[in-house]
Enzyme design. Structure first.
Site, short mmCIF file in Angstrom:
data_model
loop_
_atom_site.label_atom_id
_atom_site.label_comp_id
_atom_site.label_asym_id
_atom_site.label_seq_id
_atom_site.Cartn_x
_atom_site.Cartn_y
_atom_site.Cartn_z
N GLY A 194 0.83 -1.19 0.00
CA GLY A 194 0.00 0.00 0.00
C GLY A 194 0.87 1.24 0.00
O GLY A 194 2.10 1.17 0.09
N PRO A 196 2.79 4.74 1.17
CA PRO A 196 3.53 5.02 2.42
C PRO A 196 2.63 5.65 3.47
O PRO A 196 1.75 6.47 3.17
CB PRO A 196 4.63 6.01 1.96
CG PRO A 196 4.75 5.80 0.49
CD PRO A 196 3.38 5.41 0.00
N GLY A 197 2.85 5.27 4.71
CA GLY A 197 2.14 5.88 5.83
C GLY A 197 0.77 5.31 6.12
O GLY A 197 0.05 5.86 6.96
N THR A 198 0.40 4.20 5.48
CA THR A 198 -0.94 3.66 5.70
C THR A 198 -1.00 2.66 6.85
O THR A 198 -2.09 2.22 7.20
CB THR A 198 -1.45 2.97 4.42
OG1 THR A 198 -0.46 2.05 3.95
CG2 THR A 198 -1.71 4.00 3.33
N LYS A 200 1.39 -0.23 7.38
CA LYS A 200 1.86 -1.60 7.12
C LYS A 200 2.78 -2.08 8.26
O LYS A 200 2.58 -3.17 8.81
CB LYS A 200 2.60 -1.65 5.79
CG LYS A 200 1.72 -1.28 4.60
CD LYS A 200 2.47 -1.39 3.29
CE LYS A 200 3.59 -0.40 3.19
NZ LYS A 200 3.12 1.01 3.17
N HIS A 416 -3.31 36.30 -9.36
CA HIS A 416 -3.07 34.91 -9.76
C HIS A 416 -3.97 33.95 -8.98
O HIS A 416 -4.66 33.10 -9.57
CB HIS A 416 -1.59 34.56 -9.51
CG HIS A 416 -1.20 33.19 -9.96
ND1 HIS A 416 -0.46 32.95 -11.10
CD2 HIS A 416 -1.44 31.96 -9.43
CE1 HIS A 416 -0.27 31.65 -11.24
NE2 HIS A 416 -0.85 31.03 -10.23
N GLU A 417 -3.98 34.09 -7.67
CA GLU A 417 -4.80 33.20 -6.86
C GLU A 417 -6.29 33.47 -7.07
O GLU A 417 -7.11 32.55 -7.02
CB GLU A 417 -4.44 33.34 -5.37
CG GLU A 417 -2.99 33.04 -5.04
CD GLU A 417 -2.56 31.66 -5.46
OE1 GLU A 417 -3.42 30.74 -5.49
OE2 GLU A 417 -1.37 31.47 -5.76
N HIS A 420 -7.36 31.44 -10.12
CA HIS A 420 -7.64 30.04 -9.79
C HIS A 420 -9.00 29.90 -9.10
O HIS A 420 -9.81 29.03 -9.44
CB HIS A 420 -6.56 29.49 -8.83
CG HIS A 420 -5.23 29.27 -9.48
ND1 HIS A 420 -5.07 28.63 -10.67
CD2 HIS A 420 -3.98 29.60 -9.06
CE1 HIS A 420 -3.79 28.57 -10.98
NE2 HIS A 420 -3.10 29.17 -10.01
N ASP A 495 1.95 25.52 -12.54
CA ASP A 495 0.61 25.26 -13.07
C ASP A 495 0.69 24.65 -14.47
O ASP A 495 -0.02 23.69 -14.80
CB ASP A 495 -0.21 26.55 -13.12
CG ASP A 495 -0.40 27.15 -11.74
OD1 ASP A 495 -0.41 26.37 -10.77
OD2 ASP A 495 -0.53 28.37 -11.63
#
Length: 643
Positions: A194, A196-198, A200, A416-417, A420, A495
């Site tokens: 799975g 990373p970080g799940t 295991k 710019h933001e 978006h 972007d």
């Protein structure tokens, strides 16, 4: 064994050399033997000499020193000897007879006993393992008992299916007869795979705490060494330890370090890693059986593992430990807040809904960041505002208030933001993720961030969603052009890169092209390791490559024009949104809606008390000495997009 024999011979040679030197030293101190008659003839010259006389039942031993020489005499026990000594005025000391059997035994056998002791100690040192010179072939697995495992299944949440699979294996170990009555066979291997970080490795630690059998833990990189053949030797030693402690579980973390596809490297068939993998394959399902030894392995790269390692009989079960859903995230948060005092108004379900795509490690980091922020503000309990601030920090990066930005750059970033944000708000809601927050405060490596969070977990991306993403990404560049009279800046570099990559995946991997159809073109151009099909030609012609480029260009340009139409049509809303960003620097969803609709913005929240407003260590820097960071942070598609 040849190396051990050679080393042993070296030690024996050193011991013999030491004994020879000692014997040579003793020989230089040997005395001169003379006869008793000769001693009687020169007795008158020994007036100033002291004699040592050792009396035995049948003889006497006399030794004395004369002219820097040591003499030794053996004579009869008679009165004549003592009469002559007294007559010549010679001093003598009579020493009683000593039992020299012990001394003689020690002189005769002590060197041999010493050699045997050294040999035994040396052999035990070779077999003891650890970091000794001859122990590099020993496996470095750590044996964990049931009492040493501090993690149990109570600490594992959000991966119920994987947990059930593992619990069945543990139940098999505890009650084998229940499964064997119906002809069941214990799995030989379990592969946890799975992102990373799940969780295991956490699941493996829970196995160690719940299994009640011996548990050996080792990392895949522990098999790798500079010596040839060490990896295969450590695999053999690991399974030998497992057989001695059967039934037991062997856990190999990051097995892709030794389990990669054979024949893929440039080292040929004698590659050390391949020899290690061959030995692992034989130990798991070879000529000899390993009954009672279960191998549990974890990896986040199952695509690079050798097919022979994944076949039934070796890894019988493959357990996918995926990202948790909203219910799983809530359960994980409950586990991590056990030791964190939280306010009564904190609703973990709300936090779980606002963190889609977070793994267990991300949620643990979120809780820790919230606790640190609460402590930094002088609070004893963690509130909902701390969690919100921590979520913004994890998703968008820490605020860099010390960065000096000119008014012109601040205005450019705001437009710019705003571009978006406005495109995302005007596109159909079912095709985009809602706006969560937009800010022009530098965070991480970004000068501004537009954050989108999906209302629910997304497992599939449809074509309209992907096209909307490209349009939103293009909105920043178009807004800059409208605000700067056609001028373009580097702020849209990331972007454009993300949009181009997304469009190429639509054409080459996902079959989202009307002209090229549902055909995959080089789905995986980047091989997982060097050497695998390194000279492979392209799977399509040059004309097809040109068609792909044209299709990618058409998709990006069409969405660019789509975003331009939206911003041109709603130019007044775009300007209001940019002005609001310049004034407030950060806007939430309700403030964004108010700015677009032309309504008054909600009042700002009250200022934070002085104690809570104290800056964190490292934040209060000299702004005059700070340097402007022009780097643009890559977007974290599809959760958040940063520019």
């Amino acid at each position: 064994m040849k190396q051990q024999t050679k080393t042993l011979l070296v030690w024996l040679g050193l011991i013999v050399a030491v004994l020879a030197l000692a014997n040579l030293f003793n020989s230089s101190q040997q005395t001169t033997q003379i006869s008793y008659a000769q001693f009687i003839r020169q007795i008158h010259t020994l007036k100033d000499t002291t004699l040592n006389v050792e009396v035995h039942p049948g003889h006497v031993d006399i030794d004395y020193k004369l002219d820097d020489k040591t003499y030794e005499v053996t004579g009869p026990v008679t009165e004549e000897l003592y009469t002559k000594l007294d007559a010549n005025g010679i001093d003598y000391r009579v020493e009683p007879e000593e039992d020299s059997s012990i001394l003689q035994f020690a002189i005769m056998w002590l060197p041999m006993i010493l050699i045997v002791i050294i040999m035994v100690m040396f052999m035990r040192q070779m077999q003891a393992g650890g970091g000794k010179a001859m122990s590099f072939g020993k496996a470095r697995a750590r044996l964990l008992t049931e009492h040493q495992g501090k993690v149990t299944f109570k600490d594992v949440a959000g991966i119920d299916e994987a947990r059930e699979e593992v619990e069945e294996i543990i139940d098999f170990l505890r009650d084998t007869r229940k499964y064997m009555r119906v002809g069941g066979r214990i799995p030989k291997g379990v592969l946890l795979m799975g992102p990373p970080g799940t969780g295991k490795t956490l699941l493996a630690r829970a196995i160690a705490g719940e299994a009640g059998v011996s548990f050996f833990s080792i990392s895949g990189s522990d098999f790798v060494e500079m010596f040839v053949g060490v990896g295969a030797s450590r695999v053999r030693d690991l399974f030998e330890q497992g057989k001695k402690n059967a039934p037991c579980i062997i856990f190999i973390d990051e097995i892709d370090a030794v389990g990669r596809h054979r024949g893929a490297g440039l080292g040929g068939g004698h590659d050390e890693r391949e020899q290690t993998l061959n030995q692992l394959l034989v130990e798991m399902d070879g000529f000899e059986s390993n009954d009672g030894v279960i191998l549990v392995a974890a990896t986040n790269r199952p695509d690079v593992l050798d097919p022979a390692l994944l076949r039934p009989g070796r890894f019988d079960r493959r357990i996918v430990v995926g990202l948790p859903d909203v219910r799983g995230r809530e359960m994980i948060l409950k586990v991590h807040v056990r030791k964190v005092p939280i306010e009564d108004d904190v609703d973990l379900s709300i936090i779980a809904r606002g963190t889609p795509g977070f793994s267990g490690a991300d949620l643990e980091n979120l809780v820790n960041e919230a606790a640190l922020m609460a402590a930094r503000r002088g609070r004893d309990r963690v509130g909902l505002s701390d969690f919100e601030r921590a979520k913004d920090k994890v998703l968008m990066g820490a605020e860099r208030k010390s960065v000096i930005i000119s008014e012109e750059e601040k205005r450019t970033t705001a437009w710019h933001e705003a571009g978006h944000t406005l495109v995302a708000m005007k596109l159909p809601e079912r095709h985009v993720d809602p706006i969560h927050k937009v800010t022009i405060i530098p965070r991480g490596q970004a000068l501004g961030v537009t954050q989108q969070l999906p209302e629910e977990d997304r497992h599939n991306l449809d074509r309209r969603y992907a096209e909307a993403r490209i349009a939103i990404l293009m909105g920043g560049r178009i807004a800059e052009e409208l605000a700067l009279d056609g001028q373009q800046t580097t702020g849209a570099g990331n972007d454009i890169e993300v949009a181009t990559t997304l469009a190429r995946k639509m054409v080459c991997e996902w079959g989202m092209s009307d002209k090229l159809g549902p055909i995959a073109y080089n789905k995986n151009d980047s091989e997982p390791f060097l050497g695998r099909d390194i000279a492979r030609p392209k799977a399509y012609s040059e004309s097809t490559a040109q068609a792909i480029d044209r299709e990618v260009h058409e998709i990006v340009i069409s969405q660019y024009n789509r975003a331009r139409d939206i911003l041109t049509t709603h130019s007044d809303a775009l300007e209001r949104l940019a002005v609001a960003l310049i004034e407030r620097e950060a806007l939430g969803l309700e403030e964004v809606k108010a700015a677009i609709e032309g309504r008054p913005l909600p009042p700002l929240p009250e200022a934070t008390p002085a104690k809570a407003a104290e800056p964190a260590a490292g934040e209060a820097k000299d702004k005059d000495a700070a340097k402007k960071d022009e780097a643009v942070r890559p977007g974290s598609f599809p959760v958040a997009e940063a520019t």
